[in-house]
Design an enzyme around this catalytic site. Structure first.
Site, short mmCIF file in Angstrom:
data_model
loop_
_atom_site.label_atom_id
_atom_site.label_comp_id
_atom_site.label_asym_id
_atom_site.label_seq_id
_atom_site.Cartn_x
_atom_site.Cartn_y
_atom_site.Cartn_z
CD GLU A 112 13.37 -20.49 13.70
OE1 GLU A 112 12.69 -19.86 14.54
OE2 GLU A 112 14.43 -21.09 13.97
CE LYS A 114 12.83 -9.33 14.24
NZ LYS A 114 11.63 -8.69 14.81
CG ASP A 116 6.17 -6.81 14.42
OD1 ASP A 116 6.92 -6.73 15.41
OD2 ASP A 116 5.75 -5.81 13.82
CE1 TYR A 223 12.76 -16.96 20.66
CE2 TYR A 223 10.69 -15.90 20.05
CZ TYR A 223 11.83 -15.95 20.84
OH TYR A 223 12.04 -15.00 21.81
CE LYS A 315 12.82 -5.70 11.55
NZ LYS A 315 13.31 -4.73 12.52
CB CYS A 409 -18.48 21.32 -4.97
SG CYS A 409 -17.46 20.36 -6.12
CB CYS A 412 -19.06 22.63 -9.70
SG CYS A 412 -20.06 21.79 -8.45
CB CYS A 427 -20.52 17.86 -5.04
SG CYS A 427 -20.94 19.02 -6.36
CB CYS A 433 -19.92 18.65 -10.43
SG CYS A 433 -18.32 18.62 -9.60
#
Length: 686
Positions: A112, A114, A116, A223, A315, A409, A412, A427, A433
């Site tokens: 099955e 798991k 969470d 479950y 896990k 920047c 540059c 910029c 640049c």
């Protein structure tokens, strides 16, 4: 016994009790699951080494945390215990060997997912749901009956053929998409985000006001069940629960089906499938549960401490860890955007060492209150770029520093600006640049753009640094002699690059338009613009109103296009691209049945996936948009359609059910094969 071991045991018990309280009661952990498991395993090892220090109150012997004030107490009919965890194939095989040794025979298992979520118990008397509780400390839980009644997955009444008295146990969870929306809402309100969907589900379910719970889309995954008639196996339990109305969501990946396996090798093979395909599941699963199938064998195996001997949770590698944010650096993107990047104390997540993470933009940093020096929760899921989920504010020392985006920047030194309505700072250096030019070259040459083979990151950087390319148009005026001046660039490499550049001139107008890198103009938008305006000249002369008439183009994209064509430098680049012979106009195309019609898809489709529906619509000339506006011609409403359906009905946008869409696609396809001129009936239910 060394005094150090005794002190460490006491320290670990104290820490784990605190973490249990934060996890189970507050739904606000300050360490990741992986770190908690590490502490718990260390305590187990020390207690095995020193059995004289055994305590029934140790976190290794108990589960959960005490009851929260404000909830009534419920005593469980049988303890709600947790599962032992395995993190390797060796541990799973050891579990299998121990089970077979204790039973003295071969066993079958059920597999099955798991899920969470938050473990809960549901009790039915005279087939009616009358009490629901959290796990609590395993012996006693919190009465959350009213909150659980708001979950659509939980039936209030069982069928007439059900036993009179039944208990069902399972996980309450939140889908990943709903979790993201909930966290966005919390951040917008200035509230701390939840660390993960499990904590969000727990925080939503354990509300003193049931109306808060009712407003959140929680789900239930069963479950276990007791009180069922004629049941001898775990597999029968799961099947019977479905028959009583505890149904699982439709459309889940096939590997999540209940499975019976003959041996542990089959379980290990399935685990690889679970781990590889976990991203396909709409909710979080953090592993796979292996249970002895025979209930008689389960009873014979019994329990040890807080865990059953007949089940184990294998896990997945962790996707979240905590680490330290050492610094925030700023990178410059191809459009000039300043992108903050987290520099982290390296941490292994899911088998990969993570030392950098995305921070998106300055608003995101401010909303999450992330500071340099913070302990942070980092997540890496699948192929997604690692990101910081949240800072752990409880671990602040006062030495942390607020971050500010630079006014110049970092490449540059040009001024940076943030335009109204934009999340990013930019910029102003443009193509002067180097950082922008290198990134623009990489984008321009990309497979989805001009598809220039052999032009990768390193070569783009070399071309810019050697001043051989100072705009994207310069690529088409390179020659072999200039290329041979580059370090480690021989004749064969030069020939291959020049051949690929020449071949790129055959790319269609829509690809050239996308390759230009106009901010906010993606691949799909470029295609629609090319088909609508047919040439770069007509597009360059378009007004704001002309642009907004194109499907999927709103004020923001229109403004970006106008700014691009308003720059003299960009006009010069376009002239040189025209001189080089690129396709700057659209070839005439065959008329298609759904040309120009805008479709929006919402809800779950049963007959095909959304990408399949989109592909078929676009093949017939339709525009598929993710945003519903009054300009839309149709809304296709699948199962569980939400607010878009209500908006469409209020705006008078025609609504198609899935069967109507299929009929339209079939008729349009048939008509296209016999005649290029087709009239589509613009009707639908409203």
């Amino acid at each position: 016994m060394p005094m150090e071991d005794q002190k460490e045991i006491e320290k670990l018990r104290s820490e784990l009790n605190e973490h249990n309280y934060r996890y189970y009661v507050l739904a606000a952990p300050i360490i990741s699951d992986a770190e908690y498991d590490h502490l718990l395993n260390r305590l187990r090892d020390l207690e095995k080494k020193h059995p004289e220090l055994f305590s029934p109150d140790s976190p290794t012997q108990r589960v959960g945390a005490p009851i929260q004030a404000g909830f009534s107490e419920v005593v469980h009919l049988t303890p709600m215990l947790s599962l032992a965890n395995a993190f390797s194939e060796e541990e799973v095989r050891a579990f299998d060997a121990k089970v077979k040794k204790l039973l003295g025979h071969e066993v079958g298992y059920t597999i099955e997912p798991k899920v969470d979520g938050l473990a809960v118990s549901l009790r039915y008397s005279h087939r009616r749901f009358f009490q629901g509780a959290t796990r609590g400390d395993g012996e006693r839980g919190e009465d959350i009956t009213l909150n659980l009644k708001s979950l659509r997955d939980i039936p209030w009444d069982l069928p007439e053929y059900a036993p009179q008295e039944v208990e069902v146990r399972g996980e309450v969870y939140l889908n990943k998409a709903d979790f993201e929306r909930l966290n966005e809402e919390r951040l917008d309100k200035g509230e701390a985000p939840f660390a993960n969907p499990r904590n969000a589900a727990a925080g939503s379910l354990r509300q003193l006001d049931p109306r808060v719970t009712a407003g959140r889309p929680l789900h239930f995954w069963p479950y276990a069940g007791s009180g069922l008639r004629g049941i001898t196996t775990q597999y029968q339990v799961l099947t019977d629960l479905e028959g009583l109305g505890f149904l699982r969501p439709n459309g889940l990946p096939d590997f999540l089906q209940n499975r019976l396996i003959r041996n542990i090798d089959d379980a290990l093979a399935l685990f690889k499938i679970f781990n590889d395909r976990r991203h396909e599941v709409p909710f979080e699963i953090d592993g796979m549960v292996i249970k002895v199938n025979s209930l008689k064998d389960q009873e014979a195996l019994g329990f040890v401490g807080r865990e059953p001997r007949w089940a184990i949770a294998y896990k997945f590698p962790a996707i979240q860890k905590t680490t330290i944010l050492k610094d925030i650096q700023v990178q410059v993107g191809r459009t000039g955007s300043l992108n903050p990047v987290a520099i982290l104390e390296p941490v292994e997540i899911g088998g990969v060492v993570v030392s950098r993470a995305s921070l998106h933009n300055e608003d995101e940093i401010e909303r999450k209150d992330i500071r340099i020096g913070d302990a942070v929760l980092v997540q890496r899921a699948g192929d997604v770029i690692p990101q910081i989920v949240m800072p752990i504010k409880e671990r602040r020392t006062g030495e942390e520093k607020l971050f500010q985006m630079p006014e110049r920047c970092p490449v540059c030194s040009s001024h940076t600006v943030r335009l109204p309505g934009y999340a990013m700072r930019y910029c102003t250096g443009g193509l002067s640049c180097e950082a922008q030019l290198i990134e623009r070259l990489k984008h321009f040459a990309g497979r989805r753009a001009m598809d220039i083979e052999h032009l990768g990151s390193q070569l783009a950087k070399s071309l810019v640094e050697k001043k051989l390319v100072q705009s994207i148009a310069d690529l088409y005026f390179l020659n072999k002699d200039s290329l041979l001046t580059l370090e480690r660039f021989g004749e064969k490499s030069a020939d291959n690059l020049l051949e690929s550049i020449e071949k790129s001139k055959e790319r269609p107008f829509s690809k050239v338009l996308f390759a230009l890198g106009i901010p906010e103009v993606g691949e799909v938008t470029a295609k629609y613009l090319a088909e609508h305006f047919m040439s770069i000249d007509l597009l360059g002369r378009a007004s704001l109103e002309d642009l907004e008439a194109v499907p999927g183009v709103g004020p923001s994209i229109s403004e970006s296009i106008l700014q691009f064509f308003g720059e003299a430098h960009n006009q010069n680049v376009l002239e040189r691209l025209a001189q080089a012979g690129l396709n700057l106009q659209q070839r005439a195309k065959k008329q298609r049945p759904l040309d120009g019609l805008i479709f929006v898809l919402t809800g779950r489709l049963e007959r095909f996936t959304r990408p399949e529906a989109q592909s078929r619509l676009e093949a017939l000339g339709a525009v598929v948009s993710s945003t519903l506006t009054k300009k839309a011609n149709f809304l296709v409403a699948g199962a569980e359609s939400g607010s878009k359906l209500e908006k469409a009905q209020s705006w008078g946008v025609p609504v198609l059910e899935e069967e109507e869409l299929l009929r339209m696609l079939d008729e349009s396809t048939s008509s296209e094969e016999t005649s290029p001129h087709v009239t589509v009936d613009l009707k639908g239910r409203s």
